[in-house]
Scaffold this motif. Structure first.
Motif, PDB file in Angstrom:
ATOM      1  N   UNK A 233     -13.541  -8.376 -12.369  1.00 61.83           N
ATOM      2  CA  UNK A 233     -12.267  -8.368 -11.627  1.00 61.83           C
ATOM      3  C   UNK A 233     -11.617  -7.082 -11.645  1.00 61.83           C
ATOM      4  N   UNK A 234     -11.581  -6.321 -12.822  1.00 59.83           N
ATOM      5  CA  UNK A 234     -11.148  -5.049 -12.677  1.00 59.83           C
ATOM      6  C   UNK A 234     -11.627  -4.207 -11.682  1.00 59.83           C
ATOM      7  N   UNK A 235     -12.989  -3.721 -11.712  1.00 60.79           N
ATOM      8  CA  UNK A 235     -13.554  -3.324 -10.552  1.00 60.79           C
ATOM      9  C   UNK A 235     -13.073  -3.406  -9.080  1.00 60.79           C
ATOM     10  N   UNK A 236     -12.796  -5.010  -8.989  1.00 61.05           N
ATOM     11  CA  UNK A 236     -12.408  -5.511  -7.710  1.00 61.05           C
ATOM     12  C   UNK A 236     -10.849  -4.980  -7.279  1.00 61.05           C
ATOM     13  N   UNK A 237     -10.067  -4.943  -8.390  1.00 61.67           N
ATOM     14  CA  UNK A 237      -8.972  -4.616  -8.212  1.00 61.67           C
ATOM     15  C   UNK A 237      -8.772  -3.015  -7.921  1.00 61.67           C
ATOM     16  N   UNK A 238      -9.853  -2.218  -8.810  1.00 59.11           N
ATOM     17  CA  UNK A 238      -9.725  -0.720  -8.371  1.00 59.11           C
ATOM     18  C   UNK A 238     -10.073  -0.465  -7.070  1.00 59.11           C
ATOM     19  N   UNK A 239     -11.287  -1.160  -6.527  1.00 62.50           N
ATOM     20  CA  UNK A 239     -11.828  -0.782  -5.376  1.00 62.50           C
ATOM     21  C   UNK A 239     -10.903  -1.350  -4.332  1.00 62.50           C
ATOM     22  N   UNK A 240     -10.158  -2.440  -4.321  1.00 68.57           N
ATOM     23  CA  UNK A 240      -9.339  -2.900  -3.222  1.00 68.57           C
ATOM     24  C   UNK A 240      -7.637  -2.116  -3.349  1.00 68.57           C
ATOM     25  N   UNK A 241      -7.434  -1.471  -4.401  1.00 69.36           N
ATOM     26  CA  UNK A 241      -6.320  -1.060  -4.627  1.00 69.36           C
ATOM     27  C   UNK A 241      -6.233   0.412  -3.754  1.00 69.36           C
ATOM     28  N   UNK A 242      -7.236   1.235  -3.908  1.00 68.16           N
ATOM     29  CA  UNK A 242      -7.184   2.388  -3.277  1.00 68.16           C
ATOM     30  C   UNK A 242      -6.981   2.358  -1.768  1.00 68.16           C
ATOM     31  N   UNK A 243      -7.807   1.743  -1.271  1.00 69.49           N
ATOM     32  CA  UNK A 243      -7.597   1.468   0.449  1.00 69.49           C
ATOM     33  C   UNK A 243      -6.480   1.046   0.796  1.00 69.49           C
ATOM     34  N   UNK A 244      -5.813   0.135   0.019  1.00 66.45           N
ATOM     35  CA  UNK A 244      -4.407  -0.400   0.238  1.00 66.45           C
ATOM     36  C   UNK A 244      -3.474   0.732   0.306  1.00 66.45           C
ATOM     37  N   UNK A 245      -3.407   1.390  -1.054  1.00 67.20           N
ATOM     38  CA  UNK A 245      -2.534   2.447  -1.297  1.00 67.20           C
ATOM     39  C   UNK A 245      -2.480   3.412   0.135  1.00 67.20           C
ATOM     40  N   UNK A 246      -3.606   3.821   0.264  1.00 66.24           N
ATOM     41  CA  UNK A 246      -3.859   4.847   1.406  1.00 66.24           C
ATOM     42  C   UNK A 246      -3.409   4.464   2.835  1.00 66.24           C
ATOM     43  N   UNK A 247      -3.803   3.033   2.973  1.00 61.22           N
ATOM     44  CA  UNK A 247      -3.368   2.381   4.373  1.00 61.22           C
ATOM     45  C   UNK A 247      -2.048   2.308   4.283  1.00 61.22           C
ATOM     46  N   UNK A 248      -1.100   2.214   3.257  1.00 63.18           N
ATOM     47  CA  UNK A 248       0.305   2.315   3.056  1.00 63.18           C
ATOM     48  C   UNK A 248       0.771   3.527   3.259  1.00 63.18           C
ATOM     49  N   UNK A 249       0.138   4.647   2.965  1.00 61.73           N
ATOM     50  CA  UNK A 249       0.729   5.880   2.951  1.00 61.73           C
ATOM     51  C   UNK A 249       0.676   6.455   4.632  1.00 61.73           C
ATOM     52  N   UNK A 250      -0.472   5.998   5.071  1.00 63.05           N
ATOM     53  CA  UNK A 250      -0.717   5.984   6.576  1.00 63.05           C
ATOM     54  C   UNK A 250       0.341   5.675   7.348  1.00 63.05           C
ATOM     55  N   UNK A 251       0.701   4.150   6.888  1.00 64.56           N
ATOM     56  CA  UNK A 251       1.718   3.313   7.852  1.00 64.56           C
ATOM     57  C   UNK A 251       3.084   3.734   7.166  1.00 64.56           C
ATOM     58  N   UNK A 252       3.099   4.596   6.023  1.00 65.16           N
ATOM     59  CA  UNK A 252       4.607   5.084   5.716  1.00 65.16           C
ATOM     60  C   UNK A 252       5.241   3.751   5.057  1.00 65.16           C
ATOM     61  N   UNK A 253       4.566   2.802   4.434  1.00 67.14           N
ATOM     62  CA  UNK A 253       4.995   1.469   3.885  1.00 67.14           C
ATOM     63  C   UNK A 253       5.028   1.569   2.526  1.00 67.14           C
ATOM     64  N   UNK A 254       6.148   1.718   1.811  1.00 66.02           N
ATOM     65  CA  UNK A 254       6.424   1.776   0.415  1.00 66.02           C
ATOM     66  C   UNK A 254       5.972   0.494  -0.247  1.00 66.02           C
ATOM     67  N   UNK A 255       6.022  -0.569   0.521  1.00 64.14           N
ATOM     68  CA  UNK A 255       5.622  -2.044  -0.206  1.00 64.14           C
ATOM     69  C   UNK A 255       4.240  -1.901  -0.044  1.00 64.14           C
ATOM     70  N   UNK A 256       3.240  -1.629   0.852  1.00 61.96           N
ATOM     71  CA  UNK A 256       1.910  -1.586   0.582  1.00 61.96           C
ATOM     72  C   UNK A 256       1.324  -0.340  -0.440  1.00 61.96           C
TER      73      UNK A 256
END
Length: 287
Positions: A233-256
């Motif tokens: 579960x922890x590995x899945x959270x790490x793997x999913x968290x990084x692309x979500x954060x990068x996607x949020x940076x690209x969209x300039x979305x503080x929530x994501x």
């Protein structure tokens, strides 16, 4: 029994085995004795009298001023909120006797009888009591409802014994010497007479956190806190968290960005917790 003082006493009945009750009971920060009480039940016997001995009387030096029903109701609620099983507090003093049933975050339900057995509660409480304990909606409810009707010659102690008689159908069986209506000191002596009884004492917040974590690990959530499932579960959270954060940076979305950061934080903490527990004195990690 000491005839110069009123028979004040209490019992905490937990619908769980002692090994399940033990970690949570430590958090009450009170000296108690824990013993099995039949199939699927445990009993906690308070040592001493952390309540006012006589309703309306003046407590002595160092004595608490809370009546026994309020103290036991608070303990039952605290145990139930920190667990997945219901807790039934039985209590009595010179004037009254009754019970308080706590289950999870729901409002506790209780019933009271005067010392001479006169009912002083609401009938609906008995039906709620039966429902939360999963009792028979016909036979058990009928037996409980008879305890809410006036019956000459039946005192408060007999009413509590009536409640226990109904619960005996669920596997409850109090050890010898733990009889409702007896003084606190006699209950403690009776509990010490049980070979399976063990003391529960407060040992500080550090150990309290430890036993609380152990309680969670031994529950149904345990595999998700420590071991292969927790690591996955922890590995899945790490793997999913990084692309979500990068996607949020690209969209300039503080929530994501925040959501991705939280996922990565949870994943990192999960792996760290599993590793620390595996290397600690508790033994190897779950496999």
């Amino acid at each position: 029994m000491d005839v110069t003082s009123p028979p004040v006493g209490a019992l905490l009945l937990c619908r769980a085995e002692p090994e399940t009750v033990r970690p949570v009971a430590h958090l009450l920060r009170a000296r108690m004795l824990l013993a099995p009480a039949g199939e699927g039940w445990s009993v906690l016997v308070p040592e001493g009298k952390p309540w006012q001995g006589e309703r309306g009387g003046r407590p002595g030096a160092g004595e608490a001023v809370e009546p026994v029903d309020r103290v036991l109701g608070g303990w039952a609620t605290a145990l139930a909120v920190g667990s997945t099983w219901p807790v039934l507090a039985l209590w009595w003093d010179a004037d009254r006797a009754g019970y308080t049933l706590a289950a999870g975050f729901r409002r506790p339900v209780g019933y009271v009888w005067l010392a001479d057995g006169t009912p002083a509660g609401e009938d609906e409480a008995m039906r709620t009591f039966a429902e939360r304990l999963g009792l028979d909606p016909v036979l058990d409810v009928q037996a409980l409802e008879t305890l809410t009707r006036p019956e000459p010659g039946t005192d408060a102690r007999a009413r509590l014994l009536g409640v226990l008689a109904v619960l005996s159908r669920t596997g409850l069986e109090l050890p010898p010497g733990l009889d409702p209506g007896e003084a606190s000191g006699q209950l403690t002596a009776g509990a010490y007479g049980s070979p399976a009884a063990e003391p529960i004492t407060w040992t500080g917040w550090r150990d309290a956190v430890k036993v609380e974590l152990e309680a969670v690990e031994n529950s149904r959530l345990g595999p998700w806190m420590r071991g292969p499932r927790a690591r996955a579960l922890a590995a899945v959270q790490l793997a999913a968290g990084l692309p979500i954060a990068l996607w949020g940076v690209g969209r300039r979305s503080g929530g994501w960005v925040c959501a991705g950061a939280l996922l990565m934080t949870h994943g990192a903490l999960g792996l760290a917790y599993d590793r620390i527990r595996a290397e600690g004195p508790e033994g190897p990690a779950r496999s």
